[in-house]
Design an enzyme around this catalytic site. Structure first.
Site, PDB file in Angstrom:
ATOM      1  N   LYS A   1     -10.936   5.457   1.506  1.00 29.98           N
ATOM      2  CA  LYS A   1     -11.537   5.316   0.172  1.00 29.98           C
ATOM      3  C   LYS A   1     -12.970   4.802   0.282  1.00 29.98           C
ATOM      4  O   LYS A   1     -13.887   5.342  -0.324  1.00 29.98           O
ATOM      5  CB  LYS A   1     -10.713   4.351  -0.696  1.00 29.98           C
TER       6      LYS A   1
ATOM      7  N   ARG B   1      -4.790  -0.276  -9.331  1.00 34.25           N
ATOM      8  CA  ARG B   1      -3.789  -0.361  -8.275  1.00 34.25           C
ATOM      9  C   ARG B   1      -2.413  -0.700  -8.802  1.00 34.25           C
ATOM     10  O   ARG B   1      -1.465  -0.797  -8.034  1.00 34.25           O
ATOM     11  CB  ARG B   1      -4.218  -1.486  -7.347  1.00 34.25           C
TER      12      ARG B   1
ATOM     13  N   ARG C   1     -10.507  -0.576  12.722  1.00 31.75           N
ATOM     14  CA  ARG C   1     -11.677  -0.668  11.833  1.00 31.75           C
ATOM     15  C   ARG C   1     -12.559  -1.872  12.184  1.00 31.75           C
ATOM     16  O   ARG C   1     -12.083  -2.962  12.469  1.00 31.75           O
ATOM     17  CB  ARG C   1     -11.233  -0.791  10.382  1.00 31.75           C
TER      18      ARG C   1
ATOM     19  N   ARG D   1     -11.678  -7.335   9.556  1.00 34.35           N
ATOM     20  CA  ARG D   1     -11.129  -8.005   8.377  1.00 34.35           C
ATOM     21  C   ARG D   1      -9.893  -8.815   8.765  1.00 34.35           C
ATOM     22  O   ARG D   1      -9.105  -8.376   9.598  1.00 34.35           O
ATOM     23  CB  ARG D   1     -10.754  -6.962   7.312  1.00 34.35           C
TER      24      ARG D   1
ATOM     25  N   ARG E   1       0.841  -4.517   3.052  1.00 33.66           N
ATOM     26  CA  ARG E   1      -0.044  -3.761   2.141  1.00 33.66           C
ATOM     27  C   ARG E   1       0.582  -2.412   1.817  1.00 33.66           C
ATOM     28  O   ARG E   1       0.474  -1.928   0.692  1.00 33.66           O
ATOM     29  CB  ARG E   1      -1.431  -3.592   2.779  1.00 33.66           C
TER      30      ARG E   1
HETATM   31  P1  AP5 Z   1     -11.829   2.938   5.029  1.00 28.73           P
HETATM   32  O1  AP5 Z   1     -12.789   3.892   4.408  1.00 28.73           O
HETATM   33  O2  AP5 Z   1     -12.281   1.541   5.253  1.00 28.73           O
HETATM   34  O3  AP5 Z   1     -10.421   2.986   4.250  1.00 28.73           O
HETATM   35  P2  AP5 Z   1      -9.968   2.377   2.851  1.00 28.73           P
HETATM   36  O4  AP5 Z   1      -9.113   3.399   2.187  1.00 28.73           O
HETATM   37  O5  AP5 Z   1     -11.138   1.861   2.104  1.00 28.73           O
HETATM   38  O6  AP5 Z   1      -9.028   1.227   3.367  1.00 28.73           O
HETATM   39  P3  AP5 Z   1      -8.886  -0.289   2.899  1.00 28.73           P
HETATM   40  O7  AP5 Z   1      -8.118  -0.993   3.964  1.00 28.73           O
HETATM   41  O8  AP5 Z   1     -10.196  -0.856   2.482  1.00 28.73           O
HETATM   42  O9  AP5 Z   1      -7.974  -0.111   1.648  1.00 28.73           O
HETATM   43  P4  AP5 Z   1      -7.124  -1.193   1.022  1.00 28.73           P
HETATM   44  O10 AP5 Z   1      -6.779  -0.516  -0.245  1.00 28.73           O
HETATM   45  O11 AP5 Z   1      -5.977  -1.664   1.804  1.00 28.73           O
HETATM   46  O12 AP5 Z   1      -8.072  -2.481   0.977  1.00 28.73           O
HETATM   47  P5  AP5 Z   1      -9.022  -3.097  -0.146  1.00 28.73           P
HETATM   48  O13 AP5 Z   1     -10.194  -3.639   0.514  1.00 28.73           O
HETATM   49  O14 AP5 Z   1      -9.181  -2.140  -1.246  1.00 28.73           O
HETATM   50  O15 AP5 Z   1     -11.371   3.598   6.425  1.00 28.73           O
HETATM   51  C1  AP5 Z   1     -10.426   2.948   7.259  1.00 28.73           C
HETATM   52  C2  AP5 Z   1     -10.744   3.249   8.727  1.00 28.73           C
HETATM   53  O16 AP5 Z   1     -10.565   4.650   8.949  1.00 28.73           O
HETATM   54  C3  AP5 Z   1     -12.190   2.935   9.131  1.00 28.73           C
HETATM   55  O17 AP5 Z   1     -12.194   2.436  10.428  1.00 28.73           O
HETATM   56  C4  AP5 Z   1     -12.902   4.304   9.078  1.00 28.73           C
HETATM   57  O18 AP5 Z   1     -13.978   4.398   9.996  1.00 28.73           O
HETATM   58  C5  AP5 Z   1     -11.762   5.248   9.445  1.00 28.73           C
HETATM   59  N1  AP5 Z   1     -11.882   6.551   8.801  1.00 28.73           N
HETATM   60  C6  AP5 Z   1     -12.218   6.810   7.504  1.00 28.73           C
HETATM   61  N2  AP5 Z   1     -12.213   8.133   7.254  1.00 28.73           N
HETATM   62  C7  AP5 Z   1     -11.866   8.735   8.412  1.00 28.73           C
HETATM   63  C8  AP5 Z   1     -11.669  10.105   8.787  1.00 28.73           C
HETATM   64  N3  AP5 Z   1     -11.834  11.108   7.918  1.00 28.73           N
HETATM   65  N4  AP5 Z   1     -11.301  10.358  10.054  1.00 28.73           N
HETATM   66  C9  AP5 Z   1     -11.127   9.354  10.951  1.00 28.73           C
HETATM   67  N5  AP5 Z   1     -11.303   8.037  10.666  1.00 28.73           N
HETATM   68  C10 AP5 Z   1     -11.660   7.733   9.394  1.00 28.73           C
HETATM   69  O19 AP5 Z   1      -8.123  -4.296  -0.673  1.00 28.73           O
HETATM   70  C11 AP5 Z   1      -7.838  -5.402   0.160  1.00 28.73           C
HETATM   71  C12 AP5 Z   1      -6.979  -6.387  -0.597  1.00 28.73           C
HETATM   72  O20 AP5 Z   1      -7.670  -6.873  -1.767  1.00 28.73           O
HETATM   73  C13 AP5 Z   1      -5.654  -5.845  -1.148  1.00 28.73           C
HETATM   74  O21 AP5 Z   1      -4.632  -5.855  -0.174  1.00 28.73           O
HETATM   75  C14 AP5 Z   1      -5.393  -6.810  -2.300  1.00 28.73           C
HETATM   76  O22 AP5 Z   1      -4.906  -8.025  -1.845  1.00 28.73           O
HETATM   77  C15 AP5 Z   1      -6.783  -7.031  -2.869  1.00 28.73           C
HETATM   78  N6  AP5 Z   1      -7.138  -6.038  -3.892  1.00 28.73           N
HETATM   79  C16 AP5 Z   1      -8.126  -5.089  -3.806  1.00 28.73           C
HETATM   80  N7  AP5 Z   1      -8.164  -4.361  -4.928  1.00 28.73           N
HETATM   81  C17 AP5 Z   1      -7.178  -4.841  -5.740  1.00 28.73           C
HETATM   82  C18 AP5 Z   1      -6.719  -4.483  -7.027  1.00 28.73           C
HETATM   83  N8  AP5 Z   1      -7.253  -3.457  -7.704  1.00 28.73           N
HETATM   84  N9  AP5 Z   1      -5.688  -5.184  -7.549  1.00 28.73           N
HETATM   85  C19 AP5 Z   1      -5.132  -6.223  -6.879  1.00 28.73           C
HETATM   86  N10 AP5 Z   1      -5.525  -6.616  -5.652  1.00 28.73           N
HETATM   87  C20 AP5 Z   1      -6.541  -5.925  -5.082  1.00 28.73           C
HETATM   88 MG    MG Z   2     -11.800  -0.054   1.537  1.00 36.65          MG
END
Ligand code: AP5
Ligand code: MG
Length: 238
Positions: free
Chosen positions: A33, A108, A148, A181, A192
């Site tokens: 994402k 979410r 990552r 992270r 997660r």
């Molecule tokens: P990346 O682009 O970083 O993936 P992502 O989908 O953004 O993954 P996240 O871990 O950030 O998602 P998440 O939803 O768990 O965490 P968030 O920060 O939102 O890519 C991942 C890896 O893959 C990287 O190394 C990249 O280089 C690689 N990659 C990407 N594309 C690729 C490709 N095409 N091919 C190969 N490799 C590739 O949330 C964290 C925490 O915050 C949650 O657990 C929760 O506690 C809280 N939180 C956040 N939002 C909310 C909400 N709306 N409500 C409640 N709690 C929330």
């Molecule tokens: Mg992310």
């Protein structure tokens, strides 16, 4: 006067077809994402609003929200809707969101989705959301999460296995030492994923049912996925 009004109306109609408007990027932890949001920012010049990034910034700054969110994030659970909605509401008031924005990791829960739907419905002239769900299988996700690395300065995202920086451990753009992270461990990833299946998967179905929804295979090169998302958004905005 009426000619001017017609021109304004035509301008609005043209805008509706060309403005990206609100875009939702949905998908499990690690589907890409954040990576895709950064590609779309370059194309459309609209901001990425990542609730994960906003929450981590609050944690780093030690704000009251950050103090509440820190342990929840590190357990892999979701931060309560009211706190997240309030944070998103404040961000959406900023003027850079006028042409559209990319919501990364929000909504979410069904509660967050209903809150966003109601907010947009109450906004005169607001474009409806286009939702894009990215799919990647479990084993790939685990590898992506544990591999990552992030630049603490510009938030560029790398992966030690598939998308490494030019110089091992350092950001290509800022030269800063890359960080991992706290929630990017296998144990927290499993939590997660559980939260995703229980609370976020229904959000994907909510937007699928609304139409203006696309699903893309996230297990391909970053640029290929970005091109498919752009094409889908343009098609769904017609
Ligand atoms: P990346 O682009 O970083 O993936 P992502 O989908 O953004 O993954 P996240 O871990 O950030 O998602 P998440 O939803 O768990 O965490 P968030 O920060 O939102 O890519 C991942 C890896 O893959 C990287 O190394 C990249 O280089 C690689 N990659 C990407 N594309 C690729 C490709 N095409 N091919 C190969 N490799 C590739 O949330 C964290 C925490 O915050 C949650 O657990 C929760 O506690 C809280 N939180 C956040 N939002 C909310 C909400 N709306 N409500 C409640 N709690 C929330
Ligand atoms: Mg992310």
């Amino acid at each position: 006067m009426s000619a001017l009004m017609t021109e304004i109306e035509q301008g609005r109609e043209a805008d509706r077809k060309t403005l990206p408007g609100p875009i939702l990027l949905l998908g499990a932890p690690g589907v890409g994402k954040g990576t895709q949001a950064k590609e779309l920012v370059k194309i459309w010049g609209i901001p990425q609003i990542s609730t994960g990034d906003l929450l981590r910034a609050n944690v780093a700054q030690g704000t009251p929200l950050g103090l509440q969110a820190k342990e929840i994030i590190n357990r892999g659970e979701l931060v309560p809707d009211t706190l997240v909605n309030e944070m998103v509401a404040a961000r959406l008031f900023e003027p850079d969101t006028v042409r559209g924005y990319i919501l990364d990791g929000f909504p979410r829960t069904l509660g967050q989705a209903c809150w966003l739907d109601a907010r947009l419905a109450g906004q005169a002239g607001a474009l409806p959301v286009v939702a894009v769900s990215i799919q990647v299988n479990y084993n790939q996700l685990l590898r992506r999460i544990t591999g990552r690395r992030i630049c603490p300065v510009c938030q560029s995202i790398y992966n030690i296995y598939v998308n490494p920086p030019k110089r091992d451990g350092f950001c290509d753009i800022e030269g800063a030492a890359l960080i991992q992270r706290d929630d990017d461990t296998e144990e927290v990833f499993k939590e997660r994923m559980r939260a995703y299946a229980a609370l976020t998967a229904p959000v994907v179905e909510h937007y699928r049912d609304q139409g203006r929804f696309a699903e893309v295979d996230g297990d391909r090169p970053i640029a290929v996925i970005a091109a498919e998302i752009i094409a889908a958004v343009e098609r769904l905005r017609q």
